[in-house]
Design an enzyme around this catalytic site. Sequence first.
Site, PDB file in Angstrom:
ATOM      1  N   HIS A 113       0.837  -1.204   0.000  1.00 40.65           N
ATOM      2  CA  HIS A 113       0.000   0.000   0.000  1.00 40.65           C
ATOM      3  C   HIS A 113       0.877   1.262   0.000  1.00 40.65           C
ATOM      4  CE1 HIS A 113      -3.597   2.421   1.187  1.00 40.65           C
ATOM      5  NE2 HIS A 113      -2.646   3.198   1.696  1.00 40.65           N
ATOM      6  N   GLU A 114       1.764   1.337   0.981  1.00 44.81           N
ATOM      7  CA  GLU A 114       2.588   2.538   1.100  1.00 44.81           C
ATOM      8  C   GLU A 114       3.531   2.670  -0.088  1.00 44.81           C
ATOM      9  OE1 GLU A 114       1.765   4.789   3.047  1.00 44.81           O
ATOM     10  OE2 GLU A 114       0.395   3.577   4.254  1.00 44.81           O
ATOM     11  N   HIS A 132       1.768   4.482  -2.788  1.00 42.43           N
ATOM     12  CA  HIS A 132       1.868   5.932  -2.590  1.00 42.43           C
ATOM     13  C   HIS A 132       3.248   6.424  -3.029  1.00 42.43           C
ATOM     14  CE1 HIS A 132      -1.862   6.784  -0.527  1.00 42.43           C
ATOM     15  NE2 HIS A 132      -1.602   6.008   0.505  1.00 42.43           N
ATOM     16  N   HIS A 176       3.510   6.882  -6.622  1.00 35.90           N
ATOM     17  CA  HIS A 176       2.777   8.086  -7.033  1.00 35.90           C
ATOM     18  C   HIS A 176       3.699   9.307  -6.904  1.00 35.90           C
ATOM     19  CE1 HIS A 176      -1.428  10.240  -6.637  1.00 35.90           C
ATOM     20  NE2 HIS A 176      -0.931  10.332  -7.854  1.00 35.90           N
TER      21      HIS A 176
HETATM   22 ZN   LIG Z   1      -2.854   5.252   2.029  1.00 34.46          ZN
END
Ligand SMILES: [Zn+2]
Length: 681
Positions: free
Chosen positions: A471-472, A475, A478
């Site tokens: 998940h991280e 990010h 991104h």
């Molecule tokens: Zn998040």
Amino acid sequence: MEPHVTLPLSDGDDVFLAEWSQPFALPPFSKINVDAFMSAFLKAMENHRQEIEAIAVDANPATFVNTLLALEKAGRMLSKVSAVFFNLTGAHTNDALQKVERAVGPLLSDHYNSIMLDERLYMRVAAFKASQEASLLEGQGKRLLDKTFDQFRRAGAGCSVPDKQRLAAIGRRLSELGTLFSQQVLRDESREALLLKNESDAEGLPGFAVDAAKAAAKERNLQGFGAITLARSSADTFLTFSTRRDLREIVWRAWNARGDNNDENDTKAIIKETLMLRAEKARLLGFESFAHFKLANAMAQKPETALNLLQQVWPLALARANEEAAALQLLSDDPLKPWDWRFYAQKRRQMLHNLDEAVLKPYFTLDAMILAAFQTASRLFGLRFEEKHGLDVYHADVRVWEVFDQNSKSIALFLGDYFARPSKRGGAWMSAFRGQNRLAEDARPIIVNVMNFSKSDPALLSFDDARTLFHEFGHALHGMLSDVDYPSLAGTNVARDFVELPSQLYEHWLEQPDILQDFARHYQTGEALSKEVIENLRAASSYNQGFATVEYTSCALLDLELHLMPDSSGLDVDRFEHDALTRLNMPSVIPMRHRLPHFTHVFSGDGYASGYYSYLWSETLDADAFEAFEESGDVFDADTAQKLKEFVYAAGDTRRPADAYMAFRGRLPSSDALLRKRGLL
Ligand SMILES: [Zn+2]
């Protein structure tokens, strides 16, 4: 604007004035003196003020270059100081840093408010917006203009002078309250919930949990067998595995009461004042409520749209949760209580899916999962990661990688800070020491992932931990793949209900058999997970989703409800929470994932205030987006990955979120894919 003032010099603050000479211009952490932060902040703010003043008094007609671009370029030193400081206060804080944090919060709030409320500046932006030059803008330039103008309006530009003064005072106080809230919750969470006196108090705990409990006791100089703390990883593991129902109750009660003990760390007064000020701010800006204000520039645009999604999901989640509760009750002679749920859910999960966390953990080493996340990025986007040693970082546990694109061009630096320690705030997050843009000479992004995994040798993760890592890392991508012109449009500077798309979408690849077979290998034998276990892991992803959806959605609903209130002066936090949950028919055995007194997402600052729904909103996007790969027949399909990179991971905020999604997928998502993913349909 204040006249130029000469500030007292303090040893060490010149670190921030100098160009940083480490590779990538990484901050020279060991040279940074905590005592110098305050003076560095003051100088950087003064510096920024002068840059802003020059823009405001420019006698030439407002142009893109002398107004918008100049605003984008201003405040570079302040960004450097802030990025280092706030990354440290999150990941490696101490009393001295916390003291500066409390003092600097209101100063920064004043600083930015005075810029956003500077009528001369606003008039220049407005004049430019009305100009012939602006009417010809397109693409990123146009988006930057719209976003900047909206930011001024949302900060109160155009309001009367007394209203502006009141808005500034509110901003300052809200910043203080946010800092107080997070510091009090952090203090509460670093307490021990339970001292394990002997081995029998640790009954049922797997080896890694026993090790972590022993380490926690040692770290706190406590006598005894071990300690369970109020950090999520510690308490959650204990509640999942301990066979001692009496002790589970003690831990659960302490964990559930974080911030709600009517002591010096109680946060209820902070919550009430925060809500009153937020509502007042929204009123002054012409919005019906704080929720209306917050969602106006989100993808959802209106609270009703967000509520609509939550209310669509709620009854399905509730029905599933009640089925789950009935099934768990069959495993116990005692009436099921909140401190029993995780324990029996783990037992049932094992029975149904033959997945024992303690047996699985040796297959998920931290190192292999880092490589798995890298390999996924390599197959989707052609990235390559090269570990760098010997750089000056802020803690010995921090690892650094240089990131190369498919043409072997160096595009970013990635820092991984994976282990829990008392100086680190709980949870997991991505942050930037420098965001990407094309204004500076070398503005390759420096991105960090911070986690709170238990340290052991080798570090072993639960499947959920591995999911958090993916998940991280989503990010982080991104931030690292960002390929835009202006800082304000770069990386994760997107609408709050869009920002979880890249991260939640990335979690899907962890579950792919290819990835699991290659990277989930027993740390001693090297043996891969069997096909059967992998199939079970995938099947289990919709297990316990009634519970998970209920504990999450209740928080999202209460968050919106609180921020739709026009006046909260009579608010009794505990009573409100209790009544709202009763109205929702919340099952008594499922607590909110974050009770209001420790709901840091919403009260540590206003980032997720009336925005906690964003996770589910983003999930409608990620579930639908991953189906695009599945529909292509290849979860690494090159064409789909290329579009995903172009319109999502690299695109920052260069398009409205709905337009970006349309460009990637060819249509907007419905909630069907989400309901399928959670197994609620
Ligand atoms: Zn998040």
